[in-house]
Design a protein around this motif. Sequence first.
Motif, PDB file in Angstrom:
ATOM      1  N   ASP A 186     -32.716  -0.844 -14.837  1.00 46.55           N
ATOM      2  CA  ASP A 186     -32.635  -1.256 -13.910  1.00 46.55           C
ATOM      3  C   ASP A 186     -32.475  -2.841 -14.367  1.00 46.55           C
ATOM      4  N   LEU A 187     -30.742  -2.393 -14.878  1.00 45.21           N
ATOM      5  CA  LEU A 187     -30.669  -4.334 -15.012  1.00 45.21           C
ATOM      6  C   LEU A 187     -28.997  -4.028 -14.778  1.00 45.21           C
ATOM      7  N   TYR A 188     -28.556  -4.760 -14.274  1.00 44.23           N
ATOM      8  CA  TYR A 188     -26.941  -4.638 -13.813  1.00 44.23           C
ATOM      9  C   TYR A 188     -26.272  -6.179 -13.873  1.00 44.23           C
ATOM     10  N   GLN A 189     -25.069  -5.592 -14.208  1.00 44.91           N
ATOM     11  CA  GLN A 189     -24.382  -6.607 -15.106  1.00 44.91           C
ATOM     12  C   GLN A 189     -23.062  -7.141 -13.560  1.00 44.91           C
ATOM     13  N   ARG A 190     -23.384  -8.256 -12.462  1.00 42.20           N
ATOM     14  CA  ARG A 190     -22.171  -8.575 -12.416  1.00 42.20           C
ATOM     15  C   ARG A 190     -21.345  -9.387 -12.258  1.00 42.20           C
ATOM     16  N   PHE A 191     -20.458  -9.503 -11.790  1.00 41.18           N
ATOM     17  CA  PHE A 191     -19.266  -9.828 -11.759  1.00 41.18           C
ATOM     18  C   PHE A 191     -17.945  -9.546 -10.448  1.00 41.18           C
ATOM     19  N   GLU A 192     -17.601 -11.267 -10.392  1.00 41.09           N
ATOM     20  CA  GLU A 192     -16.065 -10.728  -9.446  1.00 41.09           C
ATOM     21  C   GLU A 192     -14.461 -10.556  -9.827  1.00 41.09           C
ATOM     22  N   GLU A 193     -14.230 -10.365  -9.222  1.00 39.23           N
ATOM     23  CA  GLU A 193     -12.140 -10.129  -9.279  1.00 39.23           C
ATOM     24  C   GLU A 193     -11.979 -10.577  -7.734  1.00 39.23           C
ATOM     25  N   THR A 194     -10.995 -11.280  -8.309  1.00 35.58           N
ATOM     26  CA  THR A 194      -9.915 -11.370  -6.726  1.00 35.58           C
ATOM     27  C   THR A 194      -8.281 -10.987  -7.418  1.00 35.58           C
ATOM     28  N   HIS A 195      -7.663  -9.807  -5.903  1.00 35.12           N
ATOM     29  CA  HIS A 195      -6.769  -9.325  -6.671  1.00 35.12           C
ATOM     30  C   HIS A 195      -5.669  -9.706  -4.675  1.00 35.12           C
ATOM     31  N   GLU A 196      -4.297  -9.795  -5.370  1.00 37.86           N
ATOM     32  CA  GLU A 196      -3.329 -10.344  -4.338  1.00 37.86           C
ATOM     33  C   GLU A 196      -2.737  -8.850  -4.453  1.00 37.86           C
ATOM     34  N   GLN A 197      -2.213  -8.724  -3.163  1.00 39.90           N
ATOM     35  CA  GLN A 197      -0.946  -7.530  -3.750  1.00 39.90           C
ATOM     36  C   GLN A 197      -0.424  -7.803  -1.841  1.00 39.90           C
ATOM     37  N   ARG A 198       1.382  -7.322  -2.220  1.00 37.64           N
ATOM     38  CA  ARG A 198       2.162  -7.536  -1.121  1.00 37.64           C
ATOM     39  C   ARG A 198       3.209  -6.423  -1.517  1.00 37.64           C
ATOM     40  N   THR A 199       3.398  -5.755   0.020  1.00 32.68           N
ATOM     41  CA  THR A 199       4.428  -4.812   0.419  1.00 32.68           C
ATOM     42  C   THR A 199       5.643  -5.385   0.714  1.00 32.68           C
ATOM     43  N   PHE A 200       6.098  -4.487   1.008  1.00 31.57           N
ATOM     44  CA  PHE A 200       7.321  -4.418   1.737  1.00 31.57           C
ATOM     45  C   PHE A 200       7.892  -3.426   2.542  1.00 31.57           C
ATOM     46  N   PRO A 201       8.709  -3.809   3.941  1.00 33.83           N
ATOM     47  CA  PRO A 201       9.063  -2.115   4.463  1.00 33.83           C
ATOM     48  C   PRO A 201       9.897  -1.586   3.626  1.00 33.83           C
ATOM     49  N   VAL A 202      10.090   0.460   3.911  1.00 33.12           N
ATOM     50  CA  VAL A 202      10.909   1.082   3.145  1.00 33.12           C
ATOM     51  C   VAL A 202      12.307   0.334   3.464  1.00 33.12           C
ATOM     52  N   ALA A 203      12.743   0.142   4.003  1.00 31.14           N
ATOM     53  CA  ALA A 203      14.201  -0.119   4.632  1.00 31.14           C
ATOM     54  C   ALA A 203      14.406  -1.230   3.072  1.00 31.14           C
ATOM     55  N   THR A 204      13.584  -2.101   2.565  1.00 34.17           N
ATOM     56  CA  THR A 204      13.917  -3.275   1.849  1.00 34.17           C
ATOM     57  C   THR A 204      14.099  -2.991   1.165  1.00 34.17           C
ATOM     58  N   TYR A 205      13.081  -2.196   0.295  1.00 30.79           N
ATOM     59  CA  TYR A 205      13.364  -1.575  -0.710  1.00 30.79           C
ATOM     60  C   TYR A 205      13.905  -0.633  -1.205  1.00 30.79           C
ATOM     61  N   ILE A 206      14.929   0.393   0.013  1.00 30.42           N
ATOM     62  CA  ILE A 206      15.970   0.742  -0.465  1.00 30.42           C
ATOM     63  C   ILE A 206      17.348  -0.104  -0.732  1.00 30.42           C
ATOM     64  N   THR A 207      16.978  -1.300   0.025  1.00 26.29           N
ATOM     65  CA  THR A 207      18.138  -2.513  -0.497  1.00 26.29           C
ATOM     66  C   THR A 207      18.383  -2.675  -0.820  1.00 26.29           C
ATOM     67  N   TRP A 208      17.363  -2.796  -1.959  1.00 26.25           N
ATOM     68  CA  TRP A 208      16.968  -3.947  -3.460  1.00 26.25           C
ATOM     69  C   TRP A 208      16.861  -2.889  -4.308  1.00 26.25           C
ATOM     70  N   LEU A 209      16.628  -1.514  -3.997  1.00 23.88           N
ATOM     71  CA  LEU A 209      17.586  -0.501  -4.693  1.00 23.88           C
ATOM     72  C   LEU A 209      18.507  -0.388  -4.894  1.00 23.88           C
ATOM     73  N   LYS A 210      19.506  -0.081  -3.915  1.00 18.79           N
ATOM     74  CA  LYS A 210      20.868  -0.338  -3.927  1.00 18.79           C
ATOM     75  C   LYS A 210      21.879  -1.020  -4.403  1.00 18.79           C
ATOM     76  N   ALA A 211      20.889  -2.961  -4.705  1.00 25.31           N
ATOM     77  CA  ALA A 211      21.559  -3.382  -5.137  1.00 25.31           C
ATOM     78  C   ALA A 211      21.613  -3.254  -6.592  1.00 25.31           C
ATOM     79  N   ALA A 212      20.786  -3.386  -7.143  1.00 25.11           N
ATOM     80  CA  ALA A 212      20.335  -3.198  -8.479  1.00 25.11           C
ATOM     81  C   ALA A 212      21.740  -2.143  -9.253  1.00 25.11           C
ATOM     82  N   GLY A 213      22.111  -1.602  -8.259  1.00 29.95           N
ATOM     83  CA  GLY A 213      22.256   0.019  -8.907  1.00 29.95           C
ATOM     84  C   GLY A 213      21.929   1.138  -8.976  1.00 29.95           C
ATOM     85  N   PHE A 214      21.521   1.465  -7.959  1.00 29.47           N
ATOM     86  CA  PHE A 214      19.900   2.721  -7.534  1.00 29.47           C
ATOM     87  C   PHE A 214      20.916   3.909  -6.324  1.00 29.47           C
TER      88      PHE A 214
END
Length: 242
Positions: A186-214
Motif C-alpha cells: 500500500d505504499l507508492y513512491q511519487r516522483f516527477e520527470e520533465t522531458h522535452e522533444q523536438r522533431t522536423f519534417p521528413v524533407a529536413t532530415y533528408i537534407t541534413w543526411l545528404k549534406a553529411a554524406g549519406f
Amino acid sequence: MSYGKFASIYDSLMQDIPYDQYVEWVASRKTSGKLLDLACGTGTLAQLFAELGYEVTASDLSEQMLTMANQRFHESNLRIPTYQLSMDNLEGLQGFDAVTIAIDSLNYLKNGEQVQKTFNEVHKALNEDGMLFFDVHSVYKVDEIYMDSPFILDDEEVSFIWHTEPGKAKHSVIHDITFFVRQQEDLYQRFEETHEQRTFPVATYITWLKAAGFVIESITADFTEAEPGRESERIFFCARKV
C-alpha cells in the motif's frame, strides 16, 4: 539528458515496444558487422543485436541508463563495451558497419544544429558503405497526438499522469510526467520527470543526411514497410555512407 529515477522504470514503460521488429528491420539491410547503438538506454536492443551475432558497442548520455545496461550485459554474459557520450560527440569511436539511434532518441536533441552534427559524427564513425538506422516522431504526432493529453496509466506496479504542452520551438513538446511506483503493498513512491522533444519534417532530415554524406536507402513508417503518410506517427530512416 539525464533520466534520473526514470531509468529504474524505463523497461516497464517500454514493454510494448516491438524491439524484435526493430532488430529485424536493421538485420534485413545490414546482416552482420560492428554495430554502435547510440542512446542505448538500458541496453535491450544492444543485447538483441549481440545475441544475433553483431559486434556491439553501446553508448548513452545517462549514467543511470548505462548502469542498468551494464548490469543487463553482465547477467547475459555479453561483452559489450559502453561509453557515456552525447550522440553529437563521438570522438574516438570509428570503424563501425552500422549505427542505430532507436526509439525517438534523436528527438531529444534541442535544435537542428545538434541533429546535423550527429549525422556528421555518425558519418565519421562509419566505414565506407556503413549504414545509419534511426526513427523519429512525426510532425503529426508531436503537433497533434501529443497535444491530446493528459494521458493516464493506472497499473499495479507503475502508474503515471502525463501532461504535455507545446515547446517554444516549432514541432516541439514538453512532457511533464508524475510517476507513482509501488514500493510495498500500500505504499507508492511519487516522483516527477520533465522531458522535452523536438522533431522536423521528413524533407529536413533528408537534407541534413545528404549534406553529411549519406544516401537515403529507405524511409518507412510505424514498424512497417509502408511509406509515411500524413497520420504516420513514427518515421524510420535507413541511410548509407558514401
